[in-house]
Motif scaffolding. Structure first.
Motif, PDB file in Angstrom:
ATOM      1  N   ARG A  13       5.325   2.906   3.243  1.00  0.00           N
ATOM      2  CA  ARG A  13       5.424   2.930   1.780  1.00  0.00           C
ATOM      3  C   ARG A  13       6.388   1.832   1.372  1.00  0.00           C
ATOM      4  O   ARG A  13       7.511   1.782   1.887  1.00  0.00           O
ATOM      5  N   PHE A  23       5.981   3.612  -5.060  1.00  0.00           N
ATOM      6  CA  PHE A  23       5.776   2.728  -3.921  1.00  0.00           C
ATOM      7  C   PHE A  23       4.328   2.290  -3.852  1.00  0.00           C
ATOM      8  O   PHE A  23       3.462   2.886  -4.490  1.00  0.00           O
ATOM      9  N   GLY A  75       1.398   2.243  -1.185  1.00  0.00           N
ATOM     10  CA  GLY A  75       1.197   2.925   0.095  1.00  0.00           C
ATOM     11  C   GLY A  75      -0.250   2.907   0.542  1.00  0.00           C
ATOM     12  O   GLY A  75      -1.066   2.167  -0.004  1.00  0.00           O
ATOM     13  N   ASN A  99       6.291   8.126   7.177  1.00  0.00           N
ATOM     14  CA  ASN A  99       5.867   9.072   6.127  1.00  0.00           C
ATOM     15  C   ASN A  99       4.864  10.096   6.639  1.00  0.00           C
ATOM     16  O   ASN A  99       3.866  10.391   5.980  1.00  0.00           O
ATOM     17  N   SER A 145       9.438   2.237   5.090  1.00  0.00           N
ATOM     18  CA  SER A 145       8.772   0.966   4.773  1.00  0.00           C
ATOM     19  C   SER A 145       8.399   0.192   6.034  1.00  0.00           C
ATOM     20  O   SER A 145       8.810   0.532   7.147  1.00  0.00           O
TER      21      SER A 145
END
Ligand code: CTP
Length: 426
Positions: free
Chosen positions: A219, A227, A229, A257, A275
């Protein structure tokens, strides 16, 4: 995670070092969580930490006396006894100054002496501003500490002190505790192993093999609540991790995530990331001494050029909005470029192309660009591939030959891929 459960069943002696950053108030959650899970927790704050959180709070929550000074309890030789008794040491938050002190081996306070006197695994949760985290001095200190076996949890991307945002926020207390307990899952007394894992099987065709799997989807934040994603759930990566662990491998999952429920019961060290930049760092760290790296994660090729400290308002945008994106590093390409002799690297190519021949051509172009040992091509679309139990794959080797083609549950697909990995290792 069985590692966590196994650790939770034993009462561990855990030293929690708290150092002088604003995130010290959050470290209280680490202490509380460890005590709640039944461990004997000894807090060692630095003088700086006590400016952010009070000593009585730490004593009340840890249910043990708290000291910062090497001159208290001298008769007990407390400055070495705590480190020697500890099964595990967690430093949260670790400031840039703390990382520098740890690297230099400074022993000017109780935390410094404890860290020098211990043979227990050390887990560090850094927290600082992005500029400090990315400064070459900090980067070099982190590399040295990793080399010595210190494990890192975070930092993560998010809102920071003041109006800032970016990488540097301390990982959430629960994630820190999970990562720390996973490290001592099987063997609380052993010194820190160089990799991020300790659970080790001794049977199966991957016995003793160190496997790193990236799973999930990254993300890329552009403000504190939003974000860019993708739909990857992490299921295929987790199925590979589970199969590898079942075959005796020592497994680390860099989980982007991934729903915590999906990793429950998995015999692996879970490194949560958000990220692409966080994933890149965690994968490279874990890959340094891995025998096999499987890049299942859907890594964003681009991230927003700017991460705003506050929520973007539509009034300021009008009817259209443009988000500028910049390229992320290609983790798989970098792994392949830095590959050690004998290390096996597996890439994935998620393709929407329904035609098999055309899809294979896309895969061939990809493995030519990034010559992994194996490239798993999988067909994705609005209703294929993502968030489902089934998957269909073709596996290519450099040169473009299809060495395996199968479909089935993600567990069956995982077994097919690891059969090829096991063969490649022999
Ligand atoms: N990957 C990576 N780092 C990135 C992007 C992808 O490591 N920044 C890895 C993925 O984990 C996967 C493989 O590379 O193993 C996917 O290759 P890539 O060429 O990036 O596929 P796509 O993102 O689908 O690229 P394209 O959109 O160009 O097809």
């Amino acid at each position: 995670m069985t590692g966590v459960n196994a650790a939770a069943e034993r009462r561990l002696t855990v030293v929690v070092g708290i150092t002088g950053g604003i995130a010290a108030y959050k470290a209280v959650g680490v202490v509380r969580d460890l005590v709640k899970r039944g461990h004997d927790v000894h807090v060692v704050p630095t003088e700086g930490a006590l400016r952010f959180v009070g000593l009585p709070t730490l004593e009340a929550l840890s249910r043990n006396p708290v000291t910062t000074s090497v001159f208290e309890d001298v008769a007990e030789v407390r400055h070495v006894s705590l480190g020697r008794r500890a099964d595990l040491i967690v430093v949260a938050p670790a400031t840039a100054d703390t990382l520098a002190r740890m690297t230099a081996g400074l022993a000017g306070d109780l935390l410094g002496t404890t860290l020098l006197a211990t043979e227990a695994p050390v887990i560090v949760a850094p927290a600082m501003h992005p500029q400090m985290w990315e400064h070459p001095a900090t980067t070099a200190n982190v590399a040295v500490l990793r080399e010595r076996g210190v494990r890192f949890v975070g930092p993560v991307v998010g809102a920071l002190t003041g109006d800032d945002a970016g990488i540097g926020r301390m990982a959430e207390p629960e994630d820190i505790v999970d990562a720390a307990l996973a490290v001592v899952g099987d063997d609380p007394g052993s010194p820190a192993a160089p990799s991020g894992t300790v659970a080790r099987g001794d049977q199966g065709d991957l016995a003793g093999v160190r496997v790193v799997v990236s799973a999930g989807g990254t993300r890329e934040p552009f403000d504190p609540v939003r974000f860019v994603g993708n739909r990857s759930s992490g299921r295929q990566g987790l199925a590979i991790a589970a199969d590898a662990a079942g075959r005796g491998a020592t497994v680390t999952v860099v989980a982007a995530n991934v729903d915590a429920g999906l990793t429950e019961g998995l015999d692996a060290t879970i490194v949560p990331v958000g990220s692409a930049l966080e994933l890149a760092e965690a994968v490279h760290a874990a890959a340094a001494d891995a025998d096999v790296v499987v890049m299942t994660a859907a890594v964003a090729d681009y991230r927003p050029a700017e991460v705003r400290p506050d929520k973007l308002k539509k009034e300021a945008q009008g009817d259209t909005m443009t988000l500028e994106l910049v390229r992320n590093p290609d983790v798989l390409a970098d792994l392949v470029a830095a590959r050690r002799t004998g290390q096996i690297i597996v890439g994935f190519a998620a393709e929407t192309e329904p035609d098999r021949a055309a899809r294979l051509e896309l895969g061939r172009a990809k493995i030519a660009r990034k010559p992994a040992d194996l490239l798993v091509v999988n067909h994705v679309g609005w209703s294929a591939g993502f968030e489902r139990e089934e998957n269909a794959i073709e596996v290519l080797v450099p040169g473009g030959e299809v060495v395996r083609e199968t479909s089935g549950t993600k567990a069956e697909v995982a077994t097919a891929i690891l059969d090829l990995v096991a063969t490649a290792l022999t």
